[in-house]
Design a protein around this motif. Structure first.
Motif, PDB file in Angstrom:
ATOM      1  N   THR A  44       0.328  -4.132   0.229  1.00 49.63           N
ATOM      2  CA  THR A  44      -0.520  -2.947   0.390  1.00 49.63           C
ATOM      3  C   THR A  44      -1.986  -3.360   0.489  1.00 49.63           C
ATOM      4  O   THR A  44      -2.333  -4.533   0.349  1.00 49.63           O
ATOM      5  N   LEU A  45      -2.827  -2.364   0.696  1.00 53.90           N
ATOM      6  CA  LEU A  45      -4.277  -2.537   0.612  1.00 53.90           C
ATOM      7  C   LEU A  45      -4.795  -1.666  -0.524  1.00 53.90           C
ATOM      8  O   LEU A  45      -4.330  -0.536  -0.711  1.00 53.90           O
ATOM      9  N   ALA A  46      -5.730  -2.208  -1.290  1.00 54.17           N
ATOM     10  CA  ALA A  46      -6.310  -1.435  -2.388  1.00 54.17           C
ATOM     11  C   ALA A  46      -7.088  -0.245  -1.842  1.00 54.17           C
ATOM     12  O   ALA A  46      -7.797  -0.352  -0.846  1.00 54.17           O
ATOM     13  N   ALA A  47      -6.927   0.903  -2.492  1.00 49.71           N
ATOM     14  CA  ALA A  47      -7.643   2.122  -2.112  1.00 49.71           C
ATOM     15  C   ALA A  47      -8.404   2.639  -3.329  1.00 49.71           C
ATOM     16  O   ALA A  47      -8.234   2.135  -4.446  1.00 49.71           O
ATOM     17  N   ASP A  48      -9.246   3.658  -3.116  1.00 50.03           N
ATOM     18  CA  ASP A  48     -10.074   4.185  -4.207  1.00 50.03           C
ATOM     19  C   ASP A  48      -9.226   4.745  -5.344  1.00 50.03           C
ATOM     20  O   ASP A  48      -9.591   4.643  -6.514  1.00 50.03           O
ATOM     21  N   ASP A  49      -8.094   5.353  -4.994  1.00 52.91           N
ATOM     22  CA  ASP A  49      -7.273   6.013  -6.008  1.00 52.91           C
ATOM     23  C   ASP A  49      -5.919   5.344  -6.219  1.00 52.91           C
ATOM     24  O   ASP A  49      -5.017   5.923  -6.800  1.00 52.91           O
ATOM     25  N   GLY A  50      -5.761   4.113  -5.705  1.00 54.01           N
ATOM     26  CA  GLY A  50      -4.486   3.440  -5.876  1.00 54.01           C
ATOM     27  C   GLY A  50      -4.278   2.373  -4.817  1.00 54.01           C
ATOM     28  O   GLY A  50      -5.128   1.499  -4.630  1.00 54.01           O
TER      29      GLY A  50
END
Length: 389
Positions: free
Chosen positions: A89-95
């Motif tokens: 995955t790629l890191a996101a602001d909320d997960g």
């Protein structure tokens, strides 16, 4: 330019020598044990039917393991299984965001690897007794801990409990966690795991991961290598007869042999490259000092005519050569410190998990290089002085 070339080549020599030293001093047995907690490991891919919880697979596998033990005259002393799903995955602001960009070499950020398992598998594997509420997960980061209170993953929104002392259920996690950000996530049940698998397949299609059942099989301690290999081969044959969707069946002995072959090949390559770069460094230094000696010969002749004695000439030559020789060594040391973390990751790529040995390897490589460098210095200083005289 000459000093810059010498520095770059010196960094290459030390980098390659440090990997070679690591390959030489590392313990194959310890690395094998870290990757294989049991004598034999098997992984089976669950069907695409999301109602498949893996219980039938586990039950059938237990039968086949008992059958194989009987056929090969071995005794199974321990068995541990868990169901897991590995997402990139790629890191996101909320997960974390599941996207095809995570598999692209042109992605603007490094991917994060998620290892998900259900709480029942985790409890069976570790002996813990955790209990999750609905839409709650436990999260453990092998590098940086996950600090947010919620975790968004596709259509799911979980509340988060951080487990700093979580038992990592995945094998060889040290390798993965040092190459990329890795998070271990425990979800409530296998049904949640299968739904996450289904959603990510709809998004990433051909890149999609599957939910696997991983099993570690421990045999009696006095088993020899031939018996271990025979057990693994017979188990593989029995599983294929049952049309199980195999990912891998492997034994610790076979894995150690493959690892030794890999390391031997890498050791041969890095030593050859290290010697090549070292020879290039020697030639550049020798040619540089020789050519400069001929350039300086006339200047020292003038200094002698105006009264400079031999002792003062030797002192001037020594000062000049020391500066030219050891400035690249100092800058090389600074470069090594700067790229140290990258060098540790290069170790991981050749399956060296004992990264605590790497500082020792770098130090040994630097000392070996310094000894050779000193020998070159003594030879070229003598040649330089003879030319000037």
């Amino acid at each position: 330019m000459g000093l810059g070339n010498i520095t770059v080549l010196s960094v290459g020599v030390i980098l390659l020598l440090s990997i070679a030293v690591s390959l030489y001093i590392v313990s194959d047995n310890k690395d094998g044990d870290s990757q294989y907690a049991g004598n034999v490991i098997s992984e089976v891919r669950l069907s695409e039917d999301t109602d498949d919880t893996g219980e039938e697979v586990k039950a059938k596998l237990n039968e086949l393991i008992d059958q194989t033990a009987s056929e090969t005259n071995n005794t199974v002393t321990g068995l541990s299984s868990y169901t897991y799903l590995n997402l990139v995955t790629l890191a996101a602001d909320d997960g974390f965001e599941v996207t095809k960009d995570a598999y692209s070499m042109l992605a603007k950020q490094s991917p994060a690897s998620l290892y998900l398992t259900d709480q029942e598998s985790y409890n069976q594997l570790t002996g813990d007794n955790i209990s999750l509420d609905e839409n709650e997960v436990y999260v453990h980061g092998t590098g940086d801990e996950y600090t947010k209170k919620t975790l968004s993953l596709m259509d799911y929104q979980f509340s988060v409990n951080v487990m700093e002392d979580m038992e990592e259920f995945s094998l060889d996690n040290e390798t993965t966690s040092l190459i990329s950000d890795t998070y271990y996530i425990i979800v409530e049940d296998i049904e949640t795991l299968r739904q996450i698998e289904k959603q990510q397949k709809e998004i990433v299609e051909g890149y999609a991961a599957s939910t696997n059942v991983s099993t570690q099989i421990r045999l009696e301690q006095d088993i020899n290598e031939q018996q271990e290999i025979a057990f693994g081969e017979q188990l593989r044959s029995n599983m294929e007869k049952e049309d199980m969707d195999l990912v891998v069946v492997d034994s610790r002995t076979e894995a150690a042999s493959d690892l030794q072959a890999l390391r031997s090949g890498v050791l041969f390559i890095v030593l050859n490259l290290a010697v090549l770069l070292l020879l290039m460094t020697v030639l550049i230094i020798y040619y540089k000092q020789t050519s400069e000696a001929y350039d300086d010969k006339e200047r020292f002749s003038i200094l002698q005519k105006i009264g400079l004695n031999q002792m003062e000439i030797k002192k001037a030559i020594k000062s000049q050569i020391l500066t030219v020789f050891f400035l690249p060594v100092i800058v090389t040391g600074i470069h090594i410190l700067a790229i140290f973390l990258l060098m540790r990751k290069l170790m991981i790529l050749v399956m060296i998990n004992q990264v605590n040995l790497f500082p020792i390897s770098v130090l040994i490589a630097f000392l070996v290089f310094l000894i050779v460098y000193m020998i070159i210095y003594r030879i070229t200083a003598r040649v330089y002085y003879k030319i000037v005289q």
